[in-house]
Scaffold this motif. Sequence first.
Motif, short mmCIF file in Angstrom:
data_model
loop_
_atom_site.label_atom_id
_atom_site.label_comp_id
_atom_site.label_asym_id
_atom_site.label_seq_id
_atom_site.Cartn_x
_atom_site.Cartn_y
_atom_site.Cartn_z
N LEU A 47 0.81 -1.22 0.00
CA LEU A 47 0.00 0.00 0.00
C LEU A 47 0.85 1.27 0.00
O LEU A 47 0.33 2.35 -0.26
N GLU A 48 2.12 1.18 0.28
CA GLU A 48 2.99 2.36 0.37
C GLU A 48 3.09 3.16 -0.92
O GLU A 48 2.96 4.38 -0.89
N PRO A 49 3.29 2.56 -2.09
CA PRO A 49 3.37 3.38 -3.32
C PRO A 49 2.10 4.17 -3.61
O PRO A 49 2.16 5.29 -4.10
N SER A 50 0.95 3.63 -3.29
CA SER A 50 -0.29 4.35 -3.56
C SER A 50 -0.39 5.58 -2.66
O SER A 50 -0.98 6.58 -3.04
N ARG A 51 0.16 5.53 -1.48
CA ARG A 51 0.16 6.70 -0.60
C ARG A 51 1.20 7.71 -1.03
O ARG A 51 1.00 8.90 -0.87
N ALA A 52 2.32 7.26 -1.56
CA ALA A 52 3.42 8.16 -1.93
C ALA A 52 3.15 8.87 -3.25
O ALA A 52 3.73 9.91 -3.50
N THR A 53 2.31 8.36 -4.09
CA THR A 53 2.08 8.95 -5.40
C THR A 53 1.55 10.38 -5.33
O THR A 53 2.10 11.26 -5.98
N PRO A 54 0.52 10.70 -4.54
CA PRO A 54 0.08 12.10 -4.47
C PRO A 54 1.16 13.02 -3.90
O PRO A 54 1.35 14.13 -4.36
N HIS A 55 1.90 12.54 -2.91
CA HIS A 55 2.96 13.35 -2.33
C HIS A 55 4.05 13.61 -3.37
O HIS A 55 4.58 14.70 -3.46
N THR A 97 3.69 13.66 -6.61
CA THR A 97 3.16 14.58 -7.62
C THR A 97 3.18 16.02 -7.11
O THR A 97 3.60 16.92 -7.84
N ILE A 98 2.75 16.23 -5.90
CA ILE A 98 2.73 17.58 -5.34
C ILE A 98 4.15 18.11 -5.20
O ILE A 98 4.41 19.30 -5.40
N TRP A 100 6.64 17.68 -7.14
CA TRP A 100 7.17 18.15 -8.42
C TRP A 100 6.29 19.22 -9.06
O TRP A 100 6.71 19.88 -10.01
N LEU A 101 5.08 19.40 -8.59
CA LEU A 101 4.16 20.34 -9.20
C LEU A 101 4.62 21.78 -9.04
O LEU A 101 4.59 22.57 -10.00
N ILE A 102 5.07 22.17 -7.87
CA ILE A 102 5.49 23.55 -7.62
C ILE A 102 6.74 23.92 -8.43
O ILE A 102 6.74 24.95 -9.11
N PRO A 103 7.82 23.13 -8.41
CA PRO A 103 8.98 23.51 -9.23
C PRO A 103 8.68 23.52 -10.73
O PRO A 103 9.18 24.38 -11.47
N THR A 104 7.84 22.61 -11.18
CA THR A 104 7.50 22.58 -12.60
C THR A 104 6.71 23.82 -12.99
O THR A 104 6.97 24.44 -14.04
N GLY A 105 5.76 24.23 -12.17
CA GLY A 105 5.00 25.45 -12.45
C GLY A 105 5.88 26.68 -12.41
O GLY A 105 5.75 27.58 -13.24
N ALA A 106 6.80 26.74 -11.46
CA ALA A 106 7.72 27.88 -11.37
C ALA A 106 8.60 27.95 -12.61
O ALA A 106 8.84 29.04 -13.16
N PHE A 107 9.10 26.82 -13.06
CA PHE A 107 9.93 26.81 -14.27
C PHE A 107 9.13 27.27 -15.48
O PHE A 107 9.64 28.02 -16.32
N ALA A 108 7.88 26.86 -15.59
CA ALA A 108 7.05 27.28 -16.72
C ALA A 108 6.82 28.79 -16.70
O ALA A 108 6.86 29.45 -17.74
N VAL A 109 6.58 29.35 -15.52
CA VAL A 109 6.38 30.80 -15.42
C VAL A 109 7.65 31.55 -15.79
O VAL A 109 7.60 32.56 -16.51
#
Length: 134
Positions: free
Chosen positions: A44-52, A54-55, A57-66
Amino acid sequence: MTSSDKNRPDQHLEHRARELWHAAAQRIDPATAGRLRAARRKALEPSRATPHHTIRWLIPTGAFAVIALAAMMVWQPLPQRHAATSTQAVNAADTTTDLDNDLPPDADKTDPNLYQNLDFYGWLAANDSPPANR
């Protein structure tokens, strides 16, 4: 026979299987139970780690796009126009604004070939009559 009579043997089998499973689960030794819990947590550990993940990498990716968008807007090269191209563009803009006017275009802004047969255009305007109805 009703439909409940047809499903009766399957329900009995299911009920008996559940009883046996619960009885076997009560008789598991602690070492095996610990290994089963550890395997379940690991599964069950990978299913819990997936949203974390994703989040994370979401902020640095958005900052790079801006930053990339801002860089493209700031350092965009200005269009290089040649003198002939800019003169044609100005003449084209003047022509489009003149088309909106009711006055005829200036002689210096139009094609000189249009003024070659002014007598013909005068005659055509004088003799322009609506077609007769038949």
